[in-house]
Design an enzyme around this catalytic site. Structure first.
Site, PDB file in Angstrom:
ATOM      1  N   HIS A 108       0.759  -1.279   0.047  1.00 35.10           N
ATOM      2  CA  HIS A 108       0.025   0.247   0.025  1.00 35.10           C
ATOM      3  C   HIS A 108       0.945   1.123  -0.220  1.00 35.10           C
ATOM      4  CE1 HIS A 108      -3.115  -2.826   1.201  1.00 35.10           C
ATOM      5  NE2 HIS A 108      -4.016  -2.091   0.891  1.00 35.10           N
TER       6      HIS A 108
ATOM      7  N   ASP B 297      -4.131  -5.938  -8.077  1.00 32.01           N
ATOM      8  CA  ASP B 297      -4.421  -5.381  -6.677  1.00 32.01           C
ATOM      9  C   ASP B 297      -4.870  -3.899  -7.032  1.00 32.01           C
ATOM     10  OD1 ASP B 297      -4.898  -4.950  -4.156  1.00 32.01           O
ATOM     11  OD2 ASP B 297      -2.934  -5.869  -3.436  1.00 32.01           O
TER      12      ASP B 297
END
Length: 494
Positions: A327, A400
């Site tokens: 992230h 993702d």
């Protein structure tokens, strides 16, 4: 002389009698033959009802032959009548009967042909429903390039209801799906209405996805008014080592998602922990044993799909040993290809063997395989060469989230789309915006950096999944937080 004349006349008279007798005898047998043919044809017609088409055709051919024979005999009689005027009334009646029989046979055969052809004509006028493949092919031909690219996008939305921004993105850019987070969920009636309204904007079934893994990654617990069942972490479920229980937990998750109209869940996590102390994936994983992770993850996925929610296995090639959170930055995995096959690839290989429909690719680099730090989600080596060719995966590949630091810190938006599609990705999750994604992908196609055939191939797979597996209806709100669901979950917490 007179004596000879008498003898000659007598002979002529005798011959005449013989000829007349022969004609009468011929006419008699002629009538008998025709009557037998008539009876034979009538019997054939009765027998043909309910028989196969092959028998019907065979009987019809026999009847046609009889008509030809009858006409031939009738013509023969006509010639006899022309040559002989004796017993005119007898021949007239015989010819009448012959013609009547011949006409009757013709009529019978004509009716038979009409009856046998009628079902064929009727069936030919019935439009057969299209197969899924035919429906998809027709859709593809009707779609513009913008619409095809739109199908490859799953976009994020703002707010808890269909505001003007979300409505514009859905109607103008026609994405293949949406993903909702906790901040998109309000009370359960509002959330149900929100999902319904989004689905109504699309003529092609809309993917409505969410992360509902359990533990620290579950969104439904944010809904107020009527509480969803709290799903424990998958690590706790893994400790139970019970595939039946894992399947049941999958059905619980799916039934509660279907209450709101969700039809895709980004779960289960197939990452195999390198140790129980691994922090990045942590309790999101089923454990450290690849065989345990395989059987528990696949069982949970089967439970999800048994209730109409498409499971997405994640994160190939495996985040279990990474120490950096993608992230925020790009994790680098130092494992070799052999080491990955020995552990991290095992759950994905078994998922493929169990008809995995969608696999998510993680943002992590494996330089010992790729030779550089290209993220797996943008790597043709990992997606096409290994996942598809070596491991035999035929389903959809999704990235993702594309807004994560592992990508956004290292690549431009255009580079991300271009590299992902060329690597073998079918669905781009959370592009910066649908407008810019379509613009940049079209630009890359125009520049020859992306083949339009690759777009067509991905969209065809997406539509096939939608028209065969995607649920668009909802389940009753009685499933939400039900006692039956809580009883199943309590077995995990024991």
């Amino acid at each position: 002389m007179k004596k000879n004349t008498k003898l000659i006349l007598g002979t002529i008279g005798a011959l005449t009698s013989i000829v007349v007798f022969a004609v009468l005898l011929f006419t008699y047998y002629d009538g008998q033959i025709l009557r037998k043919n008539e009876e034979k044809n009538s019997h054939s017609l009765s027998s043909s009802v309910g028989s196969s088409q092959k028998n019907t055709n065979s009987t019809s051919n026999d009847s046609s032959t009889n008509i030809d024979n009858s006409n031939s005999i009738s013509n023969s009689n006509t010639q006899s009548n022309t040559q002989t005027n004796t017993n005119t009334s007898t021949n007239t009646n015989t010819n009448k009967n012959t013609n009547s029989s011949s006409n009757k046979n013709t009529s019978t055969n004509s009716n038979k042909k009409t009856n046998s052809n009628k079902p064929t004509n009727s069936n030919s006028n019935v439009t057969k429903p299209l197969t899924v493949a035919e429906t998809v092919d027709r859709k593809l031909k009707e779609m513009t390039l913008d619409e095809k690219i739109g199908q490859m996008l799953i976009i994020s939305v703002t707010g808890t209801s269909l505001n003007s921004t979300t409505k514009n993105n859905l109607t103008k850019y026609k994405p293949g799906g949406v993903i909702l987070f906790a901040n998109n969920l309000a009370d359960y009636n509002t959330t149900i209405q929100f999902v319904d309204n989004m689905k109504k904007t699309s003529s092609i079934p809309l993917i409505v996805s969410i992360d509902q893994e359990g533990g620290k990654v579950q969104r439904l617990t944010s809904i107020t008014g009527k509480l969803a069942t709290n799903i424990p972490p998958m690590f706790s479920l893994g400790k139970m080592d019970d595939t039946n229980l894992s399947y049941s937990v999958g059905t619980v998750i799916a039934e509660e998602l279907r209450v709101f109209g969700f039809n895709m869940d980004f779960a289960p996590v197939l990452d195999v922990l390198s140790s129980e102390d691994s922090k990045v994936i942590g309790t999101r994983s089923f454990g450290t044993d690849p065989n345990l992770v395989s059987k528990m993850g696949i069982s949970l996925a089967k439970g999800l799909e048994s209730k109409g929610v498409i499971a997405v296995y994640k994160h190939f090639p495996g985040h279990g040993a990474t120490e950096t959170d993608s992230h925020y930055d790009l994790p680098v995995l130092s494992k070799t290809k052999a080491e990955l096959y020995d552990k991290d690839f095992i759950p994905f290989q078994k998922a493929i063997q169990n008809d995995a429909k969608v696999i998510m690719i993680g943002h992590l680099a494996v330089p010992n395989i790729t030779g550089d730090k290209t993220p797996a989600s943008l790597s043709k080596v990992l997606i096409t060469d290994i996942l598809k060719k070596e491991m035999g995966y035929k389903g959809l590949v999704i990235t993702d989230a594309l807004n994560m630091g592992a990508l956004s810190k290292n690549y431009t938006e255009k580079q991300i789309y271009e590299m992902a599609i060329n690597a073998g990705v079918d669905i781009l999750l959370m592009p910066k915006s649908p407008e810019s994604a379509i613009k940049y992908i079209k630009q890359s196609i125009k520049e020859g950096k992306i083949k339009e055939s690759q777009i067509n191939e991905s969209v065809r797979k997406i539509l096939m999944l939608k028209y065969t597996n995607l649920k668009t209806d909802k389940l009753s709100t009685s499933y939400l937080g039900s006692k039956a669901h809580k009883d199943i979950i309590n077995k995990v917490n024991q």
